[in-house]
Motif scaffolding. Structure first.
Motif, PDB file in Angstrom:
ATOM      1  N   HIS A  75      16.072  -5.280 -16.971  1.00 19.18           N
ATOM      2  CA  HIS A  75      14.871  -5.239 -17.754  1.00 19.18           C
ATOM      3  C   HIS A  75      15.132  -4.404 -19.128  1.00 19.18           C
ATOM      4  O   HIS A  75      14.816  -4.896 -20.155  1.00 19.18           O
ATOM      5  N   ARG A  76      15.753  -3.162 -18.901  1.00 19.42           N
ATOM      6  CA  ARG A  76      15.945  -2.536 -20.119  1.00 19.42           C
ATOM      7  C   ARG A  76      17.015  -2.989 -20.989  1.00 19.42           C
ATOM      8  O   ARG A  76      16.898  -2.887 -22.272  1.00 19.42           O
ATOM      9  N   LEU A  77      17.993  -3.815 -20.904  1.00 23.92           N
ATOM     10  CA  LEU A  77      18.915  -4.542 -21.422  1.00 23.92           C
ATOM     11  C   LEU A  77      18.051  -5.815 -22.205  1.00 23.92           C
ATOM     12  O   LEU A  77      18.363  -6.083 -23.271  1.00 23.92           O
ATOM     13  N   ILE A  78      17.225  -6.567 -21.749  1.00 23.91           N
ATOM     14  CA  ILE A  78      16.583  -7.480 -22.286  1.00 23.91           C
ATOM     15  C   ILE A  78      15.681  -6.669 -23.364  1.00 23.91           C
ATOM     16  O   ILE A  78      15.611  -7.413 -24.671  1.00 23.91           O
ATOM     17  N   GLU A  79      15.026  -5.787 -23.101  1.00 20.34           N
ATOM     18  CA  GLU A  79      14.277  -5.024 -24.190  1.00 20.34           C
ATOM     19  C   GLU A  79      15.228  -4.473 -25.539  1.00 20.34           C
ATOM     20  O   GLU A  79      14.678  -4.633 -26.539  1.00 20.34           O
ATOM     21  N   ARG A  80      16.133  -3.924 -24.984  1.00 21.84           N
ATOM     22  CA  ARG A  80      17.282  -3.602 -26.098  1.00 21.84           C
ATOM     23  C   ARG A  80      17.764  -4.676 -26.878  1.00 21.84           C
ATOM     24  O   ARG A  80      17.801  -4.571 -28.205  1.00 21.84           O
ATOM     25  N   LEU A  81      17.966  -5.790 -26.260  1.00 24.45           N
ATOM     26  CA  LEU A  81      18.165  -6.907 -26.955  1.00 24.45           C
ATOM     27  C   LEU A  81      17.275  -7.419 -27.855  1.00 24.45           C
ATOM     28  O   LEU A  81      17.370  -7.892 -29.177  1.00 24.45           O
ATOM     29  N   ALA A  82      16.023  -7.446 -27.364  1.00 20.38           N
ATOM     30  CA  ALA A  82      14.888  -7.928 -28.169  1.00 20.38           C
ATOM     31  C   ALA A  82      14.758  -7.036 -29.424  1.00 20.38           C
ATOM     32  O   ALA A  82      14.498  -7.589 -30.491  1.00 20.38           O
ATOM     33  N   LEU A  83      15.034  -5.584 -29.361  1.00 20.67           N
ATOM     34  CA  LEU A  83      14.851  -4.717 -30.331  1.00 20.67           C
ATOM     35  C   LEU A  83      15.901  -4.945 -31.501  1.00 20.67           C
ATOM     36  O   LEU A  83      15.667  -4.816 -32.654  1.00 20.67           O
ATOM     37  N   ARG A 102      14.619 -15.583 -17.779  1.00 25.85           N
ATOM     38  CA  ARG A 102      13.998 -14.305 -17.862  1.00 25.85           C
ATOM     39  C   ARG A 102      14.029 -13.345 -18.850  1.00 25.85           C
ATOM     40  O   ARG A 102      12.982 -13.013 -19.272  1.00 25.85           O
ATOM     41  N   PRO A 103      15.201 -13.421 -19.707  1.00 22.55           N
ATOM     42  CA  PRO A 103      15.125 -12.877 -21.105  1.00 22.55           C
ATOM     43  C   PRO A 103      14.364 -13.703 -22.111  1.00 22.55           C
ATOM     44  O   PRO A 103      13.646 -13.097 -22.898  1.00 22.55           O
ATOM     45  N   GLY A 104      14.318 -15.093 -21.774  1.00 21.24           N
ATOM     46  CA  GLY A 104      13.559 -15.915 -22.745  1.00 21.24           C
ATOM     47  C   GLY A 104      12.124 -15.675 -22.624  1.00 21.24           C
ATOM     48  O   GLY A 104      11.263 -15.635 -23.757  1.00 21.24           O
ATOM     49  N   ASP A 105      11.638 -15.572 -21.397  1.00 19.23           N
ATOM     50  CA  ASP A 105      10.171 -15.289 -20.954  1.00 19.23           C
ATOM     51  C   ASP A 105       9.771 -13.885 -21.726  1.00 19.23           C
ATOM     52  O   ASP A 105       8.728 -13.747 -22.352  1.00 19.23           O
ATOM     53  N   VAL A 106      10.748 -13.040 -21.604  1.00 25.80           N
ATOM     54  CA  VAL A 106      10.290 -11.535 -22.214  1.00 25.80           C
ATOM     55  C   VAL A 106      10.369 -11.826 -23.711  1.00 25.80           C
ATOM     56  O   VAL A 106       9.501 -11.294 -24.352  1.00 25.80           O
ATOM     57  N   PHE A 107      11.331 -12.154 -24.358  1.00 24.47           N
ATOM     58  CA  PHE A 107      11.236 -12.558 -25.871  1.00 24.47           C
ATOM     59  C   PHE A 107      10.077 -13.187 -26.270  1.00 24.47           C
ATOM     60  O   PHE A 107       9.376 -12.921 -27.201  1.00 24.47           O
ATOM     61  N   SER A 108       9.593 -14.549 -25.608  1.00 25.41           N
ATOM     62  CA  SER A 108       8.596 -15.177 -26.018  1.00 25.41           C
ATOM     63  C   SER A 108       7.069 -14.439 -26.037  1.00 25.41           C
ATOM     64  O   SER A 108       6.301 -14.348 -26.928  1.00 25.41           O
ATOM     65  N   ARG A 109       6.975 -13.792 -25.142  1.00 23.96           N
ATOM     66  CA  ARG A 109       5.993 -12.677 -24.779  1.00 23.96           C
ATOM     67  C   ARG A 109       5.941 -11.482 -25.835  1.00 23.96           C
ATOM     68  O   ARG A 109       4.968 -11.288 -26.561  1.00 23.96           O
TER      69      ARG A 109
END
Length: 179
Positions: free
Chosen positions: A19-27, A48-55
């Motif tokens: 989850h932290r990696l997905i957040e770091r990528l979004a940043l 999972r990463p796509g869902d987080v990015f969309s949100r």
């Protein structure tokens, strides 16, 4: 449960780290200043990463199924299949699209899907890609990524536990988490 120690051959990732990696990528994408209209995630690894990015970015999410890891219990890459249809909630795929997946292994999936989008979706004006990991053997470098893995390790993602779990095993599986 503790995550095993990573080596050059195996990268082990816990749920929290994932989850932290997905957040770091979004940043990283946000800090680049590039604005996109939609997220297209590649199922299964990019869901999972796509869902987080969309949100986080408050943009529509589209899902496209692809599959190449079918041989040798999902550990050997085969021919790439791209689904005929994609799922999305708001209108057609158009504008600037961020293509999200978990990793660029050979790079073939990102290459072929990017070409597929520009050739078959005339309203798509730009496609950029974002992944957590890019392996040293990848033929392409995604536009955004966090970690380069020159030794091409197998990435043990936390959801892999479900690959071998079957419905009749759920009761016993859940007991190991009870206190």
């Amino acid at each position: 449960m503790t995550t095993p120690q990573s080596t050059d051959k195996d990268l082990w990732v816990s749920w929290d780290e994932y989850h932290r990696l997905i957040e770091r990528l979004a940043l990283k994408v946000y800090e680049s200043g590039w604005h996109f209209d939609m997220v297209l995630c590649l199922a299964r690894g990019g869901v999972r990463p796509g869902d987080v990015f969309s949100r986080i970015f408050d943009v529509p999410l589209a899902i496209l199924s692809t599959s190449s890891y079918r041989e040798e219990a999902g550990t050997k890459q085969g021919d790439l299949d791209i689904a005929k249809y994609m799922t999305m909630t708001k209108g057609p795929l158009k504008g600037r699209v961020l293509l999200v997946d978990d990793l660029a292994d050979s790079g073939v999936t990102l290459q072929k899907v990017s070409s597929h989008l520009t050739e078959n979706f005339k309203d798509v004006t730009e496609v950029k890609s974002a992944v957590i990991w890019v392996k040293g053997c990848s033929a392409i470098r995604p536009d955004y990524f966090l970690d380069e893995l020159p030794h091409n390790p197998w990435i043990h993602q936390p959801f892999e536990d479900y690959d071998g779990l079957r419905p009749h095993q759920l009761s016993a599986w859940m007991k190991k988490f009870e206190k």
